[in-house]
Each structure stands twice: as C-alpha cells, then as structure tokens.
Design a protein around this motif. Structure first.
Motif, short mmCIF file in Angstrom:
data_model
loop_
_atom_site.label_atom_id
_atom_site.label_comp_id
_atom_site.label_asym_id
_atom_site.label_seq_id
_atom_site.Cartn_x
_atom_site.Cartn_y
_atom_site.Cartn_z
N PHE A 40 0.85 -1.19 0.00
CA PHE A 40 0.00 0.00 0.00
C PHE A 40 0.88 1.24 0.00
N VAL A 41 0.37 2.32 -0.57
CA VAL A 41 1.03 3.61 -0.49
C VAL A 41 0.15 4.51 0.37
N VAL A 42 0.75 5.10 1.41
CA VAL A 42 0.05 6.05 2.28
C VAL A 42 0.86 7.34 2.26
N THR A 43 0.25 8.39 1.76
CA THR A 43 1.01 9.61 1.48
C THR A 43 0.27 10.88 1.88
N ASN A 44 0.99 11.78 2.50
CA ASN A 44 0.45 13.11 2.77
C ASN A 44 0.59 13.93 1.50
N GLN A 45 -0.50 14.49 1.02
CA GLN A 45 -0.47 15.32 -0.18
C GLN A 45 -1.23 16.62 0.07
N GLY A 46 -0.70 17.39 1.03
CA GLY A 46 -1.30 18.66 1.42
C GLY A 46 -1.33 19.69 0.30
N GLY A 47 -0.59 19.44 -0.77
CA GLY A 47 -0.62 20.34 -1.92
C GLY A 47 -2.00 20.47 -2.53
N VAL A 48 -2.84 19.46 -2.35
CA VAL A 48 -4.22 19.56 -2.84
C VAL A 48 -4.99 20.57 -1.99
N GLY A 49 -4.93 20.40 -0.68
CA GLY A 49 -5.62 21.33 0.22
C GLY A 49 -5.10 22.75 0.11
N LEU A 50 -3.81 22.87 -0.22
CA LEU A 50 -3.20 24.19 -0.38
C LEU A 50 -3.36 24.75 -1.80
N LYS A 51 -4.05 23.99 -2.66
CA LYS A 51 -4.36 24.42 -4.04
C LYS A 51 -3.15 24.48 -4.97
N TYR A 52 -2.09 23.71 -4.67
CA TYR A 52 -0.97 23.61 -5.59
C TYR A 52 -1.27 22.62 -6.71
N MET A 53 -2.22 21.73 -6.46
CA MET A 53 -2.68 20.78 -7.47
C MET A 53 -4.11 20.39 -7.15
N SER A 54 -4.80 19.85 -8.14
CA SER A 54 -6.18 19.41 -7.94
C SER A 54 -6.23 17.93 -7.56
N GLU A 55 -7.37 17.51 -7.05
CA GLU A 55 -7.59 16.09 -6.76
C GLU A 55 -7.38 15.26 -8.03
N ARG A 56 -7.87 15.77 -9.15
CA ARG A 56 -7.75 15.05 -10.42
C ARG A 56 -6.28 14.88 -10.81
N THR A 57 -5.48 15.92 -10.65
CA THR A 57 -4.06 15.81 -10.98
C THR A 57 -3.38 14.79 -10.07
N LEU A 58 -3.73 14.79 -8.79
CA LEU A 58 -3.16 13.79 -7.87
C LEU A 58 -3.54 12.39 -8.32
N GLU A 59 -4.79 12.19 -8.74
CA GLU A 59 -5.21 10.89 -9.27
C GLU A 59 -4.39 10.51 -10.50
N GLU A 60 -4.12 11.47 -11.38
CA GLU A 60 -3.31 11.20 -12.57
C GLU A 60 -1.89 10.79 -12.19
N ILE A 61 -1.32 11.45 -11.19
CA ILE A 61 0.02 11.09 -10.71
C ILE A 61 0.01 9.66 -10.18
N HIS A 62 -0.98 9.33 -9.37
CA HIS A 62 -1.05 7.99 -8.80
C HIS A 62 -1.37 6.93 -9.85
#
Length: 172
Positions: free
Chosen positions: A51-73
C-alpha cells in the motif's frame, strides 16, 4: 489475515527535493527512485500486499487538484504494473497540513483504515518511510516502522533505500 508493507510515496518511491524536481505536482514531475519496482515486486512475490500512504497537502493548499493527484497515482501504479509490481491501494491525505485531521501522518488514520479494509495482520506488517511522521504513523498503527534515506531513533531499523529495507524484511 494478510501481511502488508505500507510505503510512503515521496522520498521512498519517487524523487522529491532533488535537482530534477522539488515537489511532485504534475505526472511529468514523477521520477522513480532506483530499484523501487523490483523491490515492490519482491514483496508481492513473497505474499505481501503493498500500500502507499502519502500526505499530499498540496491539494488542500491548491498547488494541485484532486484530479491531478489521481493522474500522478495512476501513472505510478501503471508504470509499476508494467514491471510486474502491484500496489493494492494508494491512500492520500489531501488536507492542508494545519487541518488537524486523523489521516495526515503522523496520525495513523490511513493505515488503520487499510488494515481494517484488507484484514491485515499488523504483527507481520511494516511501514517504510523517509521522515519521522511516517515512522510515528506506523508505530501508532502497531507496525514495525523502517526508515529509509534518513535516520530515526524511533524506527525499528534504518536503511539507505527501499531496496535495502525490503531485503531485510524478506531475510527476517
């Protein structure tokens, strides 16, 4: 019950704060560290769920969107699959660092959710991270927590990289 290895993402699986990339906010900024796919495949071959468990506060801080994070993953998972390495699930805390949620490491919410969902035997499972919050989250969930890259007095053991940590897990 299943045995598992929980991996932090940035600094364990991919480069972060290197000459090529500071943070991963786009799929094209994602660069695998050496030996990652082979190490994950070895875990898979020895019966570990990964499993990968990762803090990605950049979404909450608006550096990237949820969709972009999904694309990265999606990119990460598919590139690993091409090399025979399987990630069972990726879980990300997308809250801002100051929100006080129970999923952001060092809290163990993400790990505990996955343990329950997949019937994981914590006695046979590990957390591997590159920072103290990863180690603390693993310990809070009852896992042996291994540090890569850096050093931690809280970690069960310290290693130079994921490959060394995986070799130790499989030898023990």
């Amino acid at each position: 019950m299943h045995k598992a290895v929980f991996l932090d993402r940035d600094g364990v699986i991919n480069e972060v704060k290197t000459k090529r990339v500071k943070f991963v906010n786009q799929p094209e900024q994602f660069y695998f560290l050496d030996g990652v796919a082979e190490s994950i495949k070895k875990l898979n071959d020895h019966g570990y769920e990964v499993f990968v468990v990762t803090n990605q506060g950049g979404v909450g801080l608006k550096y990237m969107s949820e969709r972009t994070l999904e694309e990265i993953h999606d990119y990460m998972v598919s590139a690993l699959e091409e090399k025979g390495a399987m990630i069972t699930e990726v879980k990300a805390c997308t809250h801002r660092p100051d929100e006080g949620c129970d999923c952001r490491k060092p809290e163990a919410g993400m790990i505990k959710d996955l343990v329950k969902k997949y019937d994981i035997d914590i006695e046979q499972s590990y957390m591997i991270g590159d920072r103290e919050p990863d180690i603390k989250a693993g310990l809070s969930a009852g896992l042996k927590s291994l540090m890569v890259v850096g050093r931690s007095t809280l970690a069960y053991k310290n290693f130079r990289n994921l490959k060394e940590a995986v070799e130790w897990i499989l030898d023990n």
